[in-house]
Motif scaffolding. Structure first.
Motif, PDB file in Angstrom:
ATOM      1  N   TRP A   1       0.549  -1.262   0.080  1.00  0.00           N
ATOM      2  CA  TRP A   1      -0.017  -0.034   0.110  1.00  0.00           C
ATOM      3  C   TRP A   1       1.197   1.987  -0.256  1.00  0.00           C
ATOM      4  O   TRP A   1       0.495   2.423  -1.174  1.00  0.00           O
ATOM      5  N   GLU A   2       1.978   1.051   0.873  1.00  0.00           N
ATOM      6  CA  GLU A   2       2.409   2.398   1.141  1.00  0.00           C
ATOM      7  C   GLU A   2       3.370   2.654  -0.745  1.00  0.00           C
ATOM      8  O   GLU A   2       3.650   3.809  -0.693  1.00  0.00           O
TER       9      GLU A   2
ATOM     10  N   ALA B   1      -0.094   2.697  -3.408  1.00  0.00           N
ATOM     11  CA  ALA B   1      -1.241   3.576  -3.051  1.00  0.00           C
ATOM     12  C   ALA B   1      -0.766   5.067  -3.420  1.00  0.00           C
ATOM     13  O   ALA B   1      -0.947   6.207  -3.312  1.00  0.00           O
TER      14      ALA B   1
ATOM     15  N   CYS C   1      -0.376   6.904  -0.692  1.00  0.00           N
ATOM     16  CA  CYS C   1      -1.079   7.357   0.510  1.00  0.00           C
ATOM     17  C   CYS C   1      -0.844   7.184   1.711  1.00  0.00           C
ATOM     18  O   CYS C   1       0.129   6.614   2.257  1.00  0.00           O
TER      19      CYS C   1
ATOM     20  N   PRO D   1      -4.009   1.505   4.844  1.00  0.00           N
ATOM     21  CA  PRO D   1      -5.888   1.310   4.822  1.00  0.00           C
ATOM     22  C   PRO D   1      -6.331   0.786   5.801  1.00  0.00           C
ATOM     23  O   PRO D   1      -5.669   0.695   7.146  1.00  0.00           O
TER      24      PRO D   1
ATOM     25  N   CYS E   1      -9.678  -5.050   3.908  1.00  0.00           N
ATOM     26  CA  CYS E   1      -8.713  -5.678   2.643  1.00  0.00           C
ATOM     27  C   CYS E   1      -9.935  -6.412   2.562  1.00  0.00           C
ATOM     28  O   CYS E   1      -9.279  -7.085   3.215  1.00  0.00           O
TER      29      CYS E   1
ATOM     30  N   LEU F   1      -6.565  -0.653  -4.078  1.00  0.00           N
ATOM     31  CA  LEU F   1      -5.523  -1.090  -4.901  1.00  0.00           C
ATOM     32  C   LEU F   1      -5.627  -2.342  -4.566  1.00  0.00           C
ATOM     33  O   LEU F   1      -6.502  -2.853  -3.608  1.00  0.00           O
TER      34      LEU F   1
ATOM     35  N   VAL G   1      -4.551  -0.202  -9.270  1.00  0.00           N
ATOM     36  CA  VAL G   1      -5.105   0.916  -8.476  1.00  0.00           C
ATOM     37  C   VAL G   1      -5.672   2.073  -9.771  1.00  0.00           C
ATOM     38  O   VAL G   1      -5.806   2.497 -10.688  1.00  0.00           O
TER      39      VAL G   1
ATOM     40  N   LEU H   1      -6.824  -3.389  -1.221  1.00  0.00           N
ATOM     41  CA  LEU H   1      -7.212  -1.916  -0.265  1.00  0.00           C
ATOM     42  C   LEU H   1      -7.883  -0.716   0.167  1.00  0.00           C
ATOM     43  O   LEU H   1      -7.658  -0.460  -1.323  1.00  0.00           O
ATOM     44  N   ARG H   2      -8.277  -0.667   1.069  1.00  0.00           N
ATOM     45  CA  ARG H   2      -9.458   0.946   0.959  1.00  0.00           C
ATOM     46  C   ARG H   2      -9.071   1.703   2.579  1.00  0.00           C
ATOM     47  O   ARG H   2      -9.054   1.239   3.311  1.00  0.00           O
ATOM     48  N   ARG H   3      -9.069   2.688   2.080  1.00  0.00           N
ATOM     49  CA  ARG H   3      -9.652   3.610   3.231  1.00  0.00           C
ATOM     50  C   ARG H   3     -11.266   4.134   3.384  1.00  0.00           C
ATOM     51  O   ARG H   3     -11.601   3.874   2.055  1.00  0.00           O
TER      52      ARG H   3
END
Length: 215
Positions: A103-104, A107, A109, A113, A116, A143, A176, A209-211
């Motif tokens: 993710w780092e 993404a 971001c 996240p 997942c 992602l 992504v 993977l999401r926020r």
């Protein structure tokens, strides 16, 4: 003061549309196998279940589970995120450190996240065109990582019924959805059975993977 550490390297993506970035062969076979072992451990703690459509109760063709502080579920009460497994009522297991590093890297971001989604596609599974919009934060990237058999993935724009294009997401690929494509309609038309030997049982595992909440 020492210089800041360099950002982890990543392959150059193919931009399917602005913000829709396809990283082909992002993970080699050894990395895929290590990540699969992490996900098997998640599934042992949070067994896969079959989500159902909110209005009809019709079962999805995929089975799924989650890891992270929140997990996505669907049943007759609707689509939502919640902090516990719908069957065991236990908290979801944490996101594996290996996934957090991906993710780092991909993404990019600043916030981690919160969910997942772990979707298992058998040879006959599909996912109709949809938008990922159950999150309160619709600006953070989504992602997606593929393990196992290749999926025929379809992506369009923000309007249902618009022009779409298809790509073949293979094991180890990362996709992504960000920026202008964060709310793009997308889905899986079919699974190309036998295209990978990573999963002993065949099929495909998709990790998304999401926020969920604003940082």
């Amino acid at each position: 003061m020492p210089p800041p550490a360099p950002e982890p390297s990543r392959p150059t993506p193919l931009a399917i549309a602005p913000g829709a970035l396809w990283y082909r062969e992002a993970l080699d076979r050894a990395e895929q196998a290590a990540l699969l072992a992490d996900i098997r451990a998640v599934m042992a703690q949070a067994p896969p279940f079959t989500p159902t459509m909110p209005r009809t109760g019709k079962p999805f063709s995929v089975t799924m589970t989650n890891c992270g502080p929140l997990g996505w579920v669907s049943d007759t009460s609707g689509y939502r995120y919640q902090s516990f497994h719908p069957d065991t009522r236990q908290p979801w297991p944490p996101v594996p450190a290996r996934l957090l590093r991906l993710w780092e890297t991909y993404a990019r971001c600043p916030a981690p996240p919160e969910a997942c989604l772990v979707n298992y596609y058998g040879p006959d599974a599909r996912m109709s065109l949809h938008q990922d919009r159950d999150e309160l934060d619709l600006t953070a990237p989504v992602l997606s990582l593929s393990l196992g058999d290749t999926a025929l993935f379809r992506i369009g724009g923000e309007e249902r019924g618009g022009k779409t294009s298809s790509v073949r997401l293979a094991s180890g690929d990362i996709f992504v959805l960000s920026g202008p494509s964060r709310l793009a309609f997308h889905g899986v038309d079919r699974i190309l059975a036998g295209t990978s030997t990573l999963l002993a049982e065949g099929g495909r595992i998709n990790l998304t993977l999401r926020r969920v909440n604003p940082a």
